[in-house]
Design a protein around this motif. Structure first.
Motif, mmCIF file in Angstrom:
data_model
loop_
_atom_site.group_PDB
_atom_site.id
_atom_site.type_symbol
_atom_site.label_atom_id
_atom_site.label_comp_id
_atom_site.label_asym_id
_atom_site.label_seq_id
_atom_site.Cartn_x
_atom_site.Cartn_y
_atom_site.Cartn_z
ATOM 1 N N GLN A 13 0.859 -1.210 -0.041
ATOM 2 C CA GLN A 13 -0.089 -0.152 -0.194
ATOM 3 C C GLN A 13 1.062 1.356 -0.025
ATOM 4 O O GLN A 13 1.808 1.300 0.826
ATOM 5 C CB GLN A 13 -0.857 -0.040 1.290
ATOM 6 N N GLN A 14 0.783 1.987 -1.033
ATOM 7 C CA GLN A 14 1.438 3.360 -1.047
ATOM 8 C C GLN A 14 0.787 4.570 -1.304
ATOM 9 O O GLN A 14 -0.257 4.550 -1.828
ATOM 10 C CB GLN A 14 2.273 3.294 -2.557
ATOM 11 N N GLY A 15 1.137 5.256 -0.300
ATOM 12 C CA GLY A 15 0.299 6.747 -0.189
ATOM 13 C C GLY A 15 -0.459 6.787 1.046
ATOM 14 O O GLY A 15 -0.542 6.202 1.947
ATOM 15 N N GLY A 16 -1.186 7.914 1.030
ATOM 16 C CA GLY A 16 -1.851 8.486 2.239
ATOM 17 C C GLY A 16 -1.844 9.799 2.545
ATOM 18 O O GLY A 16 -0.473 10.537 2.919
ATOM 19 N N MET A 17 -2.570 10.877 1.978
ATOM 20 C CA MET A 17 -2.315 12.239 2.149
ATOM 21 C C MET A 17 -2.221 12.772 3.684
ATOM 22 O O MET A 17 -1.406 13.470 3.823
ATOM 23 C CB MET A 17 -3.471 12.776 1.524
ATOM 24 N N ARG A 18 -2.927 12.192 4.381
ATOM 25 C CA ARG A 18 -2.906 12.646 5.786
ATOM 26 C C ARG A 18 -1.374 12.610 6.269
ATOM 27 O O ARG A 18 -0.924 13.459 6.883
ATOM 28 C CB ARG A 18 -3.912 11.998 6.799
ATOM 29 N N GLU A 19 -0.814 11.368 6.335
ATOM 30 C CA GLU A 19 0.583 11.022 6.860
ATOM 31 C C GLU A 19 1.516 11.941 5.986
ATOM 32 O O GLU A 19 2.583 12.652 6.618
ATOM 33 C CB GLU A 19 1.075 9.840 6.676
ATOM 34 N N GLU A 34 0.919 14.891 4.547
ATOM 35 C CA GLU A 34 0.671 16.437 4.958
ATOM 36 C C GLU A 34 1.550 16.648 6.319
ATOM 37 O O GLU A 34 1.967 17.570 6.488
ATOM 38 C CB GLU A 34 -0.505 16.774 5.128
ATOM 39 N N ARG A 35 1.416 15.578 7.095
ATOM 40 C CA ARG A 35 1.884 15.683 8.557
ATOM 41 C C ARG A 35 3.331 15.449 8.537
ATOM 42 O O ARG A 35 4.046 16.401 9.257
ATOM 43 C CB ARG A 35 1.147 14.684 9.351
ATOM 44 N N THR A 36 3.770 14.656 7.849
ATOM 45 C CA THR A 36 5.489 14.245 7.807
ATOM 46 C C THR A 36 6.360 14.618 6.788
ATOM 47 O O THR A 36 7.381 14.737 6.906
ATOM 48 C CB THR A 36 5.593 12.597 7.878
ATOM 49 N N GLY A 37 5.557 14.860 5.465
ATOM 50 C CA GLY A 37 6.387 15.081 4.241
ATOM 51 C C GLY A 37 6.976 13.964 3.655
ATOM 52 O O GLY A 37 7.653 14.034 2.537
ATOM 53 N N ILE A 38 6.452 12.640 3.989
ATOM 54 C CA ILE A 38 7.075 11.614 3.859
ATOM 55 C C ILE A 38 5.854 10.555 2.863
ATOM 56 O O ILE A 38 4.710 10.652 3.611
ATOM 57 C CB ILE A 38 7.793 10.596 4.747
ATOM 58 N N TYR A 39 6.246 10.203 1.798
ATOM 59 C CA TYR A 39 5.063 9.335 1.243
ATOM 60 C C TYR A 39 5.086 7.995 1.754
ATOM 61 O O TYR A 39 6.171 7.243 1.550
ATOM 62 C CB TYR A 39 5.273 9.393 -0.126
ATOM 63 N N PRO A 40 4.121 7.505 2.691
ATOM 64 C CA PRO A 40 4.071 6.283 3.370
ATOM 65 C C PRO A 40 3.912 5.091 2.561
ATOM 66 O O PRO A 40 3.221 5.102 1.404
ATOM 67 C CB PRO A 40 3.175 6.206 4.406
ATOM 68 N N GLU A 41 4.488 3.986 2.830
ATOM 69 C CA GLU A 41 4.414 2.736 2.313
ATOM 70 C C GLU A 41 4.213 1.677 3.530
ATOM 71 O O GLU A 41 4.800 1.559 4.491
ATOM 72 C CB GLU A 41 5.416 2.157 1.507
ATOM 73 N N MET A 44 1.402 -10.295 -5.811
ATOM 74 C CA MET A 44 1.528 -9.203 -5.086
ATOM 75 C C MET A 44 0.781 -7.998 -5.348
ATOM 76 O O MET A 44 1.119 -7.486 -6.512
ATOM 77 C CB MET A 44 2.981 -8.744 -4.463
ATOM 78 N N ILE A 45 -0.474 -7.433 -4.594
ATOM 79 C CA ILE A 45 -0.996 -6.409 -5.226
ATOM 80 C C ILE A 45 -0.716 -4.927 -4.819
ATOM 81 O O ILE A 45 0.198 -4.937 -3.475
ATOM 82 C CB ILE A 45 -2.437 -6.453 -4.503
ATOM 83 N N THR A 46 -0.362 -4.064 -5.699
ATOM 84 C CA THR A 46 0.060 -2.918 -5.202
ATOM 85 C C THR A 46 -0.944 -1.756 -5.195
ATOM 86 O O THR A 46 -1.861 -1.633 -6.245
ATOM 87 C CB THR A 46 1.327 -2.222 -6.083
ATOM 88 N N GLU A 47 -1.281 -1.157 -4.172
ATOM 89 C CA GLU A 47 -2.547 -0.122 -4.078
ATOM 90 C C GLU A 47 -2.028 1.211 -3.727
ATOM 91 O O GLU A 47 -1.035 1.446 -3.029
ATOM 92 C CB GLU A 47 -3.032 -0.866 -2.516
ATOM 93 N N MET A 48 -2.439 2.045 -4.544
ATOM 94 C CA MET A 48 -2.092 3.562 -4.545
ATOM 95 C C MET A 48 -3.145 4.235 -3.712
ATOM 96 O O MET A 48 -4.591 3.982 -4.299
ATOM 97 C CB MET A 48 -1.728 4.155 -5.880
ATOM 98 N N LEU A 49 -2.880 5.133 -2.939
ATOM 99 C CA LEU A 49 -3.954 5.832 -2.191
ATOM 100 C C LEU A 49 -3.818 7.227 -2.312
ATOM 101 O O LEU A 49 -2.593 7.701 -2.570
ATOM 102 C CB LEU A 49 -3.747 5.355 -0.540
ATOM 103 N N ASP A 50 -4.827 7.949 -2.177
ATOM 104 C CA ASP A 50 -5.011 9.619 -2.230
ATOM 105 C C ASP A 50 -4.450 10.084 -0.790
ATOM 106 O O ASP A 50 -4.849 9.571 0.122
ATOM 107 C CB ASP A 50 -6.009 10.154 -2.743
#
Length: 92
Positions: free
Chosen positions: A8-14, A16-23, A86-92
């Motif tokens: 799972q890649q992405g997540g705008m909340r994190e 915006e808070r950290t500046g790091i694109y989470p995985e 393996m599924i790759t899921e992109m989040l906003d």
């Protein structure tokens, strides 16, 4: 029972808070309600999955694909296994 794995890649909340694109790695044990969510902190990454405080799986993630093995009660291991896909899921 097989272990299904999703990257799972992405997540705008994190972001915006950290500046790091989470995985995250999401592990789901089919046929049960057992699941784990592990943050990817480095590549490659190794770790364990616990159930009720007991290690049940060990995994290795190379940045693209993940393999895992079961940890038995006596401390021995199964052979390394790779999921069929393996599924790759992109989040906003």
């Amino acid at each position: 029972m097989s272990l299904n794995i999703t990257l799972q890649q992405g997540g705008m909340r994190e972001f915006e808070r950290t500046g790091i694109y989470p995985e995250y790695l999401l592990f789901n044990l089919s046929g049960t309600r057992q699941s784990w969510r592990v943050k990817v902190k480095k590549k490659p990454q190794r770790g364990v999955l616990r159930s009720k405080g007991v290690v049940v799986y060990e995994y290795e993630f190379d940045g693209y694909f993940c393999k895992f093995r079961e940890v038995y009660k006596g401390g021995s291991f199964s052979k390394w296994k790779e999921p069929e896909f393996m599924i790759t899921e992109m989040l906003d």
